[in-house]
Write an enzyme that holds these catalytic residues in place. Structure first.
Site, PDB file in Angstrom:
ATOM      1  N   PRO A 263       0.839  -1.210   0.000  1.00 29.46           N
ATOM      2  CA  PRO A 263       0.000   0.000   0.000  1.00 29.46           C
ATOM      3  C   PRO A 263       0.870   1.254   0.000  1.00 29.46           C
ATOM      4  O   PRO A 263       1.435   1.630   1.019  1.00 29.46           O
ATOM      5  CB  PRO A 263      -0.818  -0.136   1.286  1.00 29.46           C
ATOM      6  CG  PRO A 263       0.009  -1.011   2.177  1.00 29.46           C
ATOM      7  CD  PRO A 263       0.760  -1.940   1.281  1.00 29.46           C
ATOM      8  N   ASP A 436       5.910   2.278   1.831  1.00 28.36           N
ATOM      9  CA  ASP A 436       5.095   1.089   2.081  1.00 28.36           C
ATOM     10  C   ASP A 436       4.432   1.269   3.448  1.00 28.36           C
ATOM     11  O   ASP A 436       5.095   1.214   4.488  1.00 28.36           O
ATOM     12  CB  ASP A 436       5.982  -0.157   2.065  1.00 28.36           C
ATOM     13  CG  ASP A 436       5.183  -1.445   2.230  1.00 28.36           C
ATOM     14  OD1 ASP A 436       3.999  -1.378   2.613  1.00 28.36           O
ATOM     15  OD2 ASP A 436       5.759  -2.526   1.979  1.00 28.36           O
ATOM     16  N   HIS A 437       3.116   1.487   3.440  1.00 25.05           N
ATOM     17  CA  HIS A 437       2.401   1.828   4.671  1.00 25.05           C
ATOM     18  C   HIS A 437       2.401   0.695   5.693  1.00 25.05           C
ATOM     19  O   HIS A 437       2.084   0.897   6.868  1.00 25.05           O
ATOM     20  CB  HIS A 437       0.952   2.218   4.337  1.00 25.05           C
ATOM     21  CG  HIS A 437       0.380   3.254   5.249  1.00 25.05           C
ATOM     22  ND1 HIS A 437       0.633   3.277   6.592  1.00 25.05           N
ATOM     23  CD2 HIS A 437      -0.439   4.309   5.005  1.00 25.05           C
ATOM     24  CE1 HIS A 437      -0.011   4.293   7.158  1.00 25.05           C
ATOM     25  NE2 HIS A 437      -0.658   4.941   6.214  1.00 25.05           N
ATOM     26  N   ARG A 438       2.747  -0.519   5.262  1.00 26.94           N
ATOM     27  CA  ARG A 438       2.802  -1.627   6.215  1.00 26.94           C
ATOM     28  C   ARG A 438       4.012  -1.514   7.132  1.00 26.94           C
ATOM     29  O   ARG A 438       4.022  -2.084   8.233  1.00 26.94           O
ATOM     30  CB  ARG A 438       2.883  -2.964   5.460  1.00 26.94           C
ATOM     31  CG  ARG A 438       1.693  -3.260   4.568  1.00 26.94           C
ATOM     32  CD  ARG A 438       1.933  -4.481   3.704  1.00 26.94           C
ATOM     33  NE  ARG A 438       3.082  -4.318   2.820  1.00 26.94           N
ATOM     34  CZ  ARG A 438       3.494  -5.247   1.958  1.00 26.94           C
ATOM     35  NH1 ARG A 438       2.843  -6.394   1.869  1.00 26.94           N
ATOM     36  NH2 ARG A 438       4.554  -5.026   1.193  1.00 26.94           N
TER      37      ARG A 438
END
Length: 464
Positions: A263, A436-438
């Site tokens: 994401p 990367d939002h993770r």
């Protein structure tokens, strides 16, 4: 005798393709001398010989591929039996009957059973065709095992009207084109396809029907075909099919996986580059041409220092966990004529600005001249991509796996800025961080970008 094996040139490589042999069979080879150019999933690399002697045999020819560890050549004196050859005694111990001819092989009824099974799905949708007789016949001299196929398969066999092979090669056509060819009485073997890879399309069949292509045996009369609007045939020059190299296919696969699985979110900042540009100018005036630095080198140094303060950015997502890397290895996106490669500058935080400039230049030169080492493309923990030299103001980049961030760098432009209440001309550069939002979140991304900006706006910290 020394066997030359297909080397592992990247951590994700499974097979390699021989682009060209730099030595011919029978020529002398010295250890450390370039022997063969191999295409891996990341780059084309010249591989050196691991032993000296005569190149007695080339096992894998140019254009062919082989898995890692497979023998691709032999270096030595007189060659013994080639790898994979069986001794004559072994052949006598296991005698074989006469080789089966292609005609006899094609006559085996099992092949027709398999064709019938594949056709049964289509037969269910064309019941009226399945009910008709006069279908495909077995080759002359073949055993009549049709009773083993079953009634359903027999009905399916009767719908296989269009030839699917020519000279042993499958005729490539879309399902719609096959159905239309049967209705119009067009033999697909006489149709030249204009689709990708020579695939026959509906338009090709319609054009062939208008020109009166020879009818297929047992085809339904054209008068029974329902009236359809005639679309103009597409000219051949309308589509050019470009086959991907192994590297291009890998780039496409990895970036697609990154974009659709990670994401992404983006943070953009505008950086005042007046002092950085001035520092670079003074630095380059004091050193030789081989020691000069670029704006990209300044950015790499600033990113490396910032990563030491934000280890959560120097990390990656792996199987539902976050892996924080101890080393800071900066990938540098480099454009080459047939793709995109990312050589890796290792331990960038421990290098001086001058070392970064020299090492980055060496990496890029090796990559573009296809003389890179396998280690040059492995171990990246963060990536920078610079399009500023192409007059690009701002852009967003796709994260380069396994990284969790990539910094996209735009041009340094002269813009009006306000200083002490006065409008003046300043040098500004826009950068965008893809995240990367993770792995980390918006506040961390903003703070990291703030630190990069602070270092570039006060660049003396980059040389101390």
């Amino acid at each position: 005798m020394a066997n030359v094996q297909m080397p592992r040139l990247s951590d994700s490589m499974e097979t390699g393709k021989i682009l060209r042999w730099l030595k011919k069979e029978g020529e002398e080879v010295k250890k450390g001398e370039p022997l063969v150019e191999i295409e891996s999933d990341k780059a084309n690399i010249e591989v050196e010989a691991y032993a000296s002697g005569k190149l007695s045999k080339i096992v894998v020819k140019e254009g062919d591929s082989a898995p890692i560890g497979a023998v691709i050549a032999e270096i030595g004196g007189a060659a013994g039996p080639a790898a994979g050859d069986k001794p004559a005694t072994a052949e006598k111990a296991a005698p074989q009957g006469p080789a089966e001819s292609p005609q006899a092989h094609a006559a085996r009824p099992q092949q027709h059973v398999e064709q019938a099974e594949k056709a049964m799905a289509g037969a269910a949708q064309r019941q009226e065709t399945a009910a008709e007789g006069g279908g495909e016949q077995y080759p002359q001299g073949a055993p009549d095992d049709r009773t083993e196929v079953g009634a359903a398969a027999q009905a399916a066999l009767r719908v296989i009207r269009q030839p699917t092979e020519e000279n042993g090669e499958r005729v490539k056509a879309s399902p719609v084109a096959r159905r239309l060819a049967e209705e119009r009485g067009v033999d697909l073997r006489g149709v030249e396809g204009t689709g990708p890879g020579g695939r026959i399309t509906r338009e090709d069949v319609e054009a062939a029907a208008e020109k009166g292509a020879r009818p297929a045996a047992g085809a339904r009369p054209a008068a029974q075909a329902p009236a359809r609007p005639q679309a103009p045939a597409r000219p051949k020059e309308a589509v050019e099919v470009v086959e991907l190299s192994r590297m291009q296919a890998t780039v496409a696969m990895r970036l697609s996986q990154s974009k659709f699985s990670a994401p992404h979110f983006y943070v953009t900042s505008e950086i005042g580059m007046d002092d950085a540009v001035h520092l670079r100018q003074m630095f380059n005036e004091a050193v030789s041409d081989t020691e000069k630095i670029s704006i990209n080198d300044l950015v790499i140094k600033a990113v490396a220092i910032a990563l030491t303060k934000f280890p959560q950015v120097n990390a990656s997502w792996a199987d539902g966990r976050i892996e924080r890397k101890r080393d800071i290895n900066i990938g540098i996106a480099v454009d080459i004529p047939d793709g995109l490669i990312v050589p890796v500058l290792r331990n960038a935080d421990q290098k001086s600005l001058q070392q970064i400039g020299q090492d980055a230049r060496s990496l890029i030169d090796r990559a573009r001249t296809k003389k890179a080492h396998p280690d040059d493309y492995q171990g990246n923990t963060f990536t920078v991509s610079n399009l500023g030299m192409y007059d690009v103001d701002q852009f967003t980049a796709i994260i380069n796996p396994p990284d969790s961030g990539i910094l996209a760098i735009g041009s340094v432009l002269d813009k009006p800025v306000v200083r002490n209440g006065q409008v003046a001309v300043g040098k500004r550069m826009r950068v965008t961080l893809s995240v990367d939002h993770r792995v980390f979140y918006g506040v961390t991304a903003a703070q990291f970008l703030q630190e990069v900006k602070r270092l570039l706006e006060s660049p003396m910290a980059l040389v101390l």
